[in-house]
Scaffold this active site. Structure first.
Site, PDB file in Angstrom:
ATOM      1  N   LYS A 108     -30.811  44.005  13.347  1.00 20.81           N
ATOM      2  CA  LYS A 108     -32.243  43.962  13.685  1.00 20.81           C
ATOM      3  C   LYS A 108     -33.134  43.664  12.476  1.00 20.81           C
ATOM      4  O   LYS A 108     -34.164  43.011  12.598  1.00 20.81           O
ATOM      5  CB  LYS A 108     -32.673  45.262  14.368  1.00 20.81           C
ATOM      6  CG  LYS A 108     -32.067  45.415  15.763  1.00 20.81           C
ATOM      7  CD  LYS A 108     -32.626  46.623  16.498  1.00 20.81           C
ATOM      8  CE  LYS A 108     -32.003  46.724  17.886  1.00 20.81           C
ATOM      9  NZ  LYS A 108     -32.561  47.818  18.688  1.00 20.81           N
ATOM     10  N   GLY A 129     -33.842  56.815  12.331  1.00 18.62           N
ATOM     11  CA  GLY A 129     -33.296  55.451  12.275  1.00 18.62           C
ATOM     12  C   GLY A 129     -34.199  54.481  13.021  1.00 18.62           C
ATOM     13  O   GLY A 129     -35.382  54.756  13.256  1.00 18.62           O
ATOM     14  N   GLY A 130     -33.620  53.354  13.433  1.00 20.34           N
ATOM     15  CA  GLY A 130     -34.398  52.310  14.100  1.00 20.34           C
ATOM     16  C   GLY A 130     -35.003  52.776  15.411  1.00 20.34           C
ATOM     17  O   GLY A 130     -36.158  52.444  15.720  1.00 20.34           O
ATOM     18  N   GLY A 186     -31.830  57.048  28.466  1.00 23.16           N
ATOM     19  CA  GLY A 186     -32.048  55.804  27.742  1.00 23.16           C
ATOM     20  C   GLY A 186     -31.904  54.544  28.577  1.00 23.16           C
ATOM     21  O   GLY A 186     -32.242  53.456  28.105  1.00 23.16           O
TER      22      GLY A 186
HETATM   23  P1  NAP Z   1     -29.348  54.789  13.450  1.00 26.55           P
HETATM   24  O1  NAP Z   1     -30.374  53.913  12.810  1.00 26.55           O
HETATM   25  O2  NAP Z   1     -27.926  54.710  13.020  1.00 26.55           O
HETATM   26  O3  NAP Z   1     -29.846  56.325  13.276  1.00 26.55           O
HETATM   27  C1  NAP Z   1     -29.074  57.383  13.726  1.00 26.55           C
HETATM   28  C2  NAP Z   1     -29.885  58.689  13.642  1.00 26.55           C
HETATM   29  O4  NAP Z   1     -29.133  59.724  14.287  1.00 26.55           O
HETATM   30  C3  NAP Z   1     -30.135  59.163  12.204  1.00 26.55           C
HETATM   31  O5  NAP Z   1     -31.438  59.696  12.152  1.00 26.55           O
HETATM   32  C4  NAP Z   1     -29.082  60.251  12.023  1.00 26.55           C
HETATM   33  O6  NAP Z   1     -29.441  61.275  11.117  1.00 26.55           O
HETATM   34  C5  NAP Z   1     -29.040  60.849  13.413  1.00 26.55           C
HETATM   35  N1  NAP Z   1     -27.792  61.556  13.704  1.00 26.55           N
HETATM   36  C6  NAP Z   1     -26.546  61.028  13.785  1.00 26.55           C
HETATM   37  N2  NAP Z   1     -25.650  62.006  14.110  1.00 26.55           N
HETATM   38  C7  NAP Z   1     -26.363  63.167  14.215  1.00 26.55           C
HETATM   39  C8  NAP Z   1     -26.013  64.513  14.504  1.00 26.55           C
HETATM   40  N3  NAP Z   1     -24.753  64.879  14.775  1.00 26.55           N
HETATM   41  N4  NAP Z   1     -26.992  65.440  14.551  1.00 26.55           N
HETATM   42  C9  NAP Z   1     -28.281  65.084  14.302  1.00 26.55           C
HETATM   43  N5  NAP Z   1     -28.677  63.829  14.007  1.00 26.55           N
HETATM   44  C10 NAP Z   1     -27.722  62.873  13.958  1.00 26.55           C
HETATM   45  O7  NAP Z   1     -29.317  54.572  15.018  1.00 26.55           O
HETATM   46  P2  NAP Z   1     -30.518  54.084  15.987  1.00 26.55           P
HETATM   47  O8  NAP Z   1     -30.452  52.632  16.155  1.00 26.55           O
HETATM   48  O9  NAP Z   1     -31.770  54.723  15.512  1.00 26.55           O
HETATM   49  O10 NAP Z   1     -30.042  54.712  17.391  1.00 26.55           O
HETATM   50  C11 NAP Z   1     -30.136  56.099  17.637  1.00 26.55           C
HETATM   51  C12 NAP Z   1     -29.824  56.367  19.100  1.00 26.55           C
HETATM   52  O11 NAP Z   1     -30.763  55.716  19.947  1.00 26.55           O
HETATM   53  C13 NAP Z   1     -28.448  55.867  19.516  1.00 26.55           C
HETATM   54  O12 NAP Z   1     -27.826  56.880  20.266  1.00 26.55           O
HETATM   55  C14 NAP Z   1     -28.710  54.682  20.396  1.00 26.55           C
HETATM   56  O13 NAP Z   1     -27.776  54.588  21.460  1.00 26.55           O
HETATM   57  C15 NAP Z   1     -30.080  55.015  20.974  1.00 26.55           C
HETATM   58  N6  NAP Z   1     -30.832  53.772  21.279  1.00 26.55           N
HETATM   59  C16 NAP Z   1     -31.130  53.525  22.584  1.00 26.55           C
HETATM   60  C17 NAP Z   1     -31.808  52.374  22.929  1.00 26.55           C
HETATM   61  C18 NAP Z   1     -32.113  52.107  24.373  1.00 26.55           C
HETATM   62  O14 NAP Z   1     -32.502  50.975  24.725  1.00 26.55           O
HETATM   63  N7  NAP Z   1     -31.984  53.075  25.244  1.00 26.55           N
HETATM   64  C19 NAP Z   1     -32.222  51.457  21.933  1.00 26.55           C
HETATM   65  C20 NAP Z   1     -31.921  51.750  20.609  1.00 26.55           C
HETATM   66  C21 NAP Z   1     -31.197  52.913  20.297  1.00 26.55           C
HETATM   67  P3  NAP Z   1     -29.145  61.126   9.524  1.00 26.55           P
HETATM   68  O15 NAP Z   1     -30.312  60.379   8.980  1.00 26.55           O
HETATM   69  O16 NAP Z   1     -29.054  62.524   9.072  1.00 26.55           O
HETATM   70  O17 NAP Z   1     -27.855  60.382   9.397  1.00 26.55           O
END
Ligand code: NAP
Length: 285
Positions: free
Chosen positions: A73, A137-138, A247
């Site tokens: 992205k 995150g994103g 989601g």
């Molecule tokens: P990302 O950039 O990799 O960020 C992941 C985040 O999750 C970080 O803040 C991380 O914390 C946290 N995390 C991971 N494991 C954890 C745990 N066990 N306990 C607490 N926090 C934890 O990922 P992203 O793109 O932001 O996506 C995050 C989620 O949103 C995913 O599950 C994805 O499926 C969902 N999502 C959904 C859509 C949709 O259309 N529905 C779109 C985008 C994303 P740290 O900073 O401490 O590592």
């Protein structure tokens, strides 16, 4: 990508990995429903070949554009000479399209996040709301931008790694404020909207270490995860009588403006695609 008849408009989703993506099923359902001469594919692109492979796709005249998923992205935003305000604000693009010969980057995740919220709770009356967003995150960034548009009284950001929450909150300023992860249970008191934008609770990952306790009685719990459709957080919220959103609505919500930008017509207004996606997720969780 599948080889296509020259008259057929094509688009795709790119990522690495990409096999899991529901976007081809979703967009091809709408294409078929509208009877368009079009096809939506998936393409795995390695980050080292990103610019070359994406540019090659756009050299095909029938190629309308692409959705972008992890981990590309930010690279997509960097590649496009033109970007929407939303994509610039988010620092990431989930859609690349060509308009009048120019490559544009867009971010429809923000609209994808707010759409289901407004459908459920309306677009007005959020001024007294206290919103808590988990993650940095994103997805959390898109949720923050979307939540801020609702003009709530406060937005609290919590993340397992405190420094990331602080940096992100500071980059937004009022009414966004980071709180230490250790205080997560305490700061939930009176929350009207709890958003899980972290990966905790996804299939194969540990559940979010947080209880749905102390939320406002009419609170809504919104988990951006859709695998599984009901995370442990949502199951607890539902059992406690809170409203819930998963989601899948965000996935469909970001796809709607993407489809229109790619194929020049809005997708069907009905929710028929949701049942198709649920069936696919239940068959291959
Ligand atoms: P990302 O950039 O990799 O960020 C992941 C985040 O999750 C970080 O803040 C991380 O914390 C946290 N995390 C991971 N494991 C954890 C745990 N066990 N306990 C607490 N926090 C934890 O990922 P992203 O793109 O932001 O996506 C995050 C989620 O949103 C995913 O599950 C994805 O499926 C969902 N999502 C959904 C859509 C949709 O259309 N529905 C779109 C985008 C994303 P740290 O900073 O401490 O590592």
């Amino acid at each position: 990508m599948t080889s296509m008849n020259a008259q057929i408009k094509t688009a795709c989703v790119i990522g690495d990995p990409i096999d899991h993506s529901l976007s081809p099923l979703l967009h091809n359902y709408w294409i078929k429903a509208l009877g368009l001469q079009a096809h939506y594919d998936r393409l795995q692109i390695n980050i080292d070949r990103f610019n070359k492979d994406v540019t090659n796709c756009f050299n095909d005249h029938n190629f309308m554009g692409m959705n972008i998923t992890l981990p590309h992205k930010q690279a997509a935003l960097a590649l496009a000479p033109y970007a929407s305000t939303e994509a610039k604000k988010a620092g990431a693009a989930n859609l690349l399209v060509r308009r009048d010969g120019k490559l544009w980057a867009h971010n429809t995740d923000i609209e994808g996040f707010t759409g289901p919220l407004m459908k459920t709770r309306g677009s007005k009356g959020w001024e007294d709301s206290a919103i808590v967003i988990i993650g940095a995150g994103g997805a959390a960034r898109a949720a923050l931008i979307g939540a801020r548009k609702l003009n709530p009284h406060k937005i609290i950001l919590l993340n397992r790694t405190d420094e990331k929450a602080k940096m992100l909150a500071d980059s937004f300023g009022e009414p966004v404020m980071a709180h230490p992860w250790a205080d997560r249970q305490k700061v939930l008191r009176g929350t009207t909207l709890l958003v899980n934008a972290s990966a905790a609770g996804m299939a194969g990952k540990p559940a979010l270490d947080l209880r749905c306790e102390g939320l406002a009685p009419d609170a809504l719990v919104y988990d951006l995860i859709y695998t599984p459709l009901e995370t442990p957080l949502l199951a607890e919220a539902r059992a406690a009588g809170y409203g819930t959103l998963n989601g899948l609505d965000m996935l469909i919500g970001q796809a709607r403006p993407s489809f229109e930008a790619l194929f020049g017509v809005p997708p069907p207004a009905d929710d028929g695609v949701k049942a198709v996606l649920i069936k696919a997720l239940e068959a291959h969780p």
